[in-house]
Each structure stands twice: as C-alpha cells, then as structure tokens.
Design a protein around this motif. Sequence first.
Motif, mmCIF file in Angstrom:
data_model
loop_
_atom_site.group_PDB
_atom_site.id
_atom_site.type_symbol
_atom_site.label_atom_id
_atom_site.label_comp_id
_atom_site.label_asym_id
_atom_site.label_seq_id
_atom_site.Cartn_x
_atom_site.Cartn_y
_atom_site.Cartn_z
ATOM 1 N N ILE A 117 -3.636 -3.400 -8.505
ATOM 2 C CA ILE A 117 -4.386 -2.595 -7.541
ATOM 3 C C ILE A 117 -3.384 -2.106 -6.505
ATOM 4 O O ILE A 117 -2.610 -2.903 -5.968
ATOM 5 C CB ILE A 117 -5.496 -3.418 -6.863
ATOM 6 N N ILE A 118 -3.426 -0.827 -6.230
ATOM 7 C CA ILE A 118 -2.501 -0.223 -5.266
ATOM 8 C C ILE A 118 -3.328 0.366 -4.131
ATOM 9 O O ILE A 118 -4.230 1.176 -4.368
ATOM 10 C CB ILE A 118 -1.643 0.883 -5.920
ATOM 11 N N ASP A 119 -3.023 -0.055 -2.924
ATOM 12 C CA ASP A 119 -3.647 0.532 -1.739
ATOM 13 C C ASP A 119 -2.599 1.431 -1.105
ATOM 14 O O ASP A 119 -1.644 0.957 -0.499
ATOM 15 C CB ASP A 119 -4.102 -0.548 -0.760
ATOM 16 N N SER A 120 -2.784 2.712 -1.267
ATOM 17 C CA SER A 120 -1.818 3.680 -0.771
ATOM 18 C C SER A 120 -2.440 4.410 0.418
ATOM 19 O O SER A 120 -3.399 5.157 0.259
ATOM 20 C CB SER A 120 -1.471 4.656 -1.888
ATOM 21 N N SER A 121 -1.886 4.164 1.599
ATOM 22 C CA SER A 121 -2.392 4.831 2.801
ATOM 23 C C SER A 121 -1.252 5.588 3.453
ATOM 24 O O SER A 121 -0.111 5.539 3.008
ATOM 25 C CB SER A 121 -2.984 3.815 3.782
ATOM 26 N N GLU A 122 -1.588 6.266 4.558
ATOM 27 C CA GLU A 122 -0.567 7.037 5.256
ATOM 28 C C GLU A 122 0.477 6.138 5.911
ATOM 29 O O GLU A 122 1.569 6.579 6.231
ATOM 30 C CB GLU A 122 -1.226 7.947 6.297
ATOM 31 N N GLU A 124 1.340 2.712 4.667
ATOM 32 C CA GLU A 124 2.056 1.817 3.770
ATOM 33 C C GLU A 124 1.438 1.856 2.376
ATOM 34 O O GLU A 124 0.403 2.464 2.154
ATOM 35 C CB GLU A 124 2.011 0.379 4.305
ATOM 36 N N GLU A 125 2.113 1.165 1.477
ATOM 37 C CA GLU A 125 1.576 0.989 0.130
ATOM 38 C C GLU A 125 1.606 -0.503 -0.171
ATOM 39 O O GLU A 125 2.625 -1.159 -0.001
ATOM 40 C CB GLU A 125 2.412 1.756 -0.886
ATOM 41 N N LEU A 126 0.480 -1.014 -0.621
ATOM 42 C CA LEU A 126 0.361 -2.440 -0.927
ATOM 43 C C LEU A 126 -0.057 -2.584 -2.377
ATOM 44 O O LEU A 126 -0.981 -1.907 -2.834
ATOM 45 C CB LEU A 126 -0.690 -3.073 0.001
ATOM 46 N N ARG A 127 0.637 -3.468 -3.104
ATOM 47 C CA ARG A 127 0.341 -3.697 -4.510
ATOM 48 C C ARG A 127 -0.041 -5.156 -4.721
ATOM 49 O O ARG A 127 0.667 -6.052 -4.269
ATOM 50 C CB ARG A 127 1.560 -3.368 -5.376
ATOM 51 N N VAL A 128 -1.140 -5.367 -5.435
ATOM 52 C CA VAL A 128 -1.599 -6.719 -5.754
ATOM 53 C C VAL A 128 -2.019 -6.731 -7.224
ATOM 54 O O VAL A 128 -2.771 -5.860 -7.663
ATOM 55 C CB VAL A 128 -2.793 -7.140 -4.852
ATOM 56 N N LYS A 149 -6.466 -15.709 2.112
ATOM 57 C CA LYS A 149 -7.518 -16.394 2.872
ATOM 58 C C LYS A 149 -8.298 -15.435 3.765
ATOM 59 O O LYS A 149 -9.512 -15.522 3.847
ATOM 60 C CB LYS A 149 -6.910 -17.516 3.722
ATOM 61 N N ALA A 150 -7.601 -14.539 4.455
ATOM 62 C CA ALA A 150 -8.279 -13.590 5.344
ATOM 63 C C ALA A 150 -7.761 -12.171 5.139
ATOM 64 O O ALA A 150 -7.831 -11.350 6.030
ATOM 65 C CB ALA A 150 -8.090 -14.009 6.795
ATOM 66 N N LYS A 151 -7.235 -11.915 3.946
ATOM 67 C CA LYS A 151 -6.721 -10.584 3.627
ATOM 68 C C LYS A 151 -7.533 -10.012 2.479
ATOM 69 O O LYS A 151 -7.767 -10.697 1.475
ATOM 70 C CB LYS A 151 -5.245 -10.650 3.240
ATOM 71 N N ALA A 152 -7.942 -8.762 2.637
ATOM 72 C CA ALA A 152 -8.750 -8.138 1.593
ATOM 73 C C ALA A 152 -8.565 -6.630 1.610
ATOM 74 O O ALA A 152 -8.231 -6.047 2.637
ATOM 75 C CB ALA A 152 -10.225 -8.475 1.800
ATOM 76 N N PHE A 153 -8.791 -6.039 0.460
ATOM 77 C CA PHE A 153 -8.923 -4.600 0.399
ATOM 78 C C PHE A 153 -10.341 -4.280 0.857
ATOM 79 O O PHE A 153 -11.298 -4.908 0.402
ATOM 80 C CB PHE A 153 -8.731 -4.078 -1.026
ATOM 81 N N ILE A 154 -10.474 -3.323 1.749
ATOM 82 C CA ILE A 154 -11.787 -2.867 2.207
ATOM 83 C C ILE A 154 -12.052 -1.532 1.517
ATOM 84 O O ILE A 154 -11.310 -0.576 1.716
ATOM 85 C CB ILE A 154 -11.817 -2.690 3.737
#
Length: 161
Positions: A117-122, A124-128, A149-154
Amino acid sequence: MNVWKFPYITSEQDFLDFNEHFLLKTPEGKKAMLLYRLICPATFFIFTVFHFMTNKDITVLILLLIMFSIVSVIMWFNCHRLILAIFRHQLKKKQSIERSLFSSNGTLIFDFENRIIIDSSEKEELRVRFEGIEVFYEAERAYYLYFGKAKAFILPYSAFR
C-alpha cells in the motif's frame, strides 16, 4: 498490473475523528483511557490520605472525600471529551504555525502485484506491505488501516465518489 487508486483529501476533522476512534475503539486507546481515568481518583486518594495523616479533622476529611468523589465520577465519564478537547487545542495551535499541517491531498494506492500500500501525498510517500496492516476498521466517515499501535492510513469515504 493490478492497482487500485483512491485520491483523497484529509481535513482537520478527519484527524480528530481518527484520534477519537483510536481512544474509544482500539485496545491501545482503551488502555490509555483507563489509565487517564484512574489517575484522577488515585491522585485524590493519595491527597486525602496525606491530609488525614497531617490533619485529623474528620469533617474536613469527609468534605474532601465527597468533593473528590464527585470530581472523580465526572472525570471518569468525561475523560474522552477532555482528552479530545486537549488534542483539538494542540491541533489548532500546530495548524496556526503550519497552515497545511493536517490537511492534505493524496492518493492511497493498493498494488496487489507487489502486495504493498502506497500513501502518496504532497508531503511524503509512505509504503507499507500488506502483511504490515494489523487491523482494519470501518468508522463513521472513513476507513482506518492500522499499521502500528497508533498509526493508520485514513481513507475518507469521499475517496470513493
């Protein structure tokens, strides 16, 4: 290539909703709430015992116990509101420093071929990896894919329109 893309816009309210969901629905959030709820009565109990050891006036002790009991009950039932109000205040304070801190446009990409899963925003880019997703929750206005624990894709429901 089997890829799903969901463009999204998150707002301050999305972050508030996420934190409320975390506190009220997840095991870690419930543990934190219990700790916050127990701190108030425990502090009052210690204060009352200390007062009783230094001042033997039973009338004052009874008044303290009544007052502390009332405050503890109020705190027990309103703890989550207090925590969210503090968070909301901190959010507004941080947002006044950096305008776009809690509002972002991005795309959540589900790459089934690479199982990521890639969260690509203006910003940063986060890959999980798929295996890194611990829990999936469906909330009132968004989906939460927890990868810590307290991190999630919204992923707000508006991403599906």
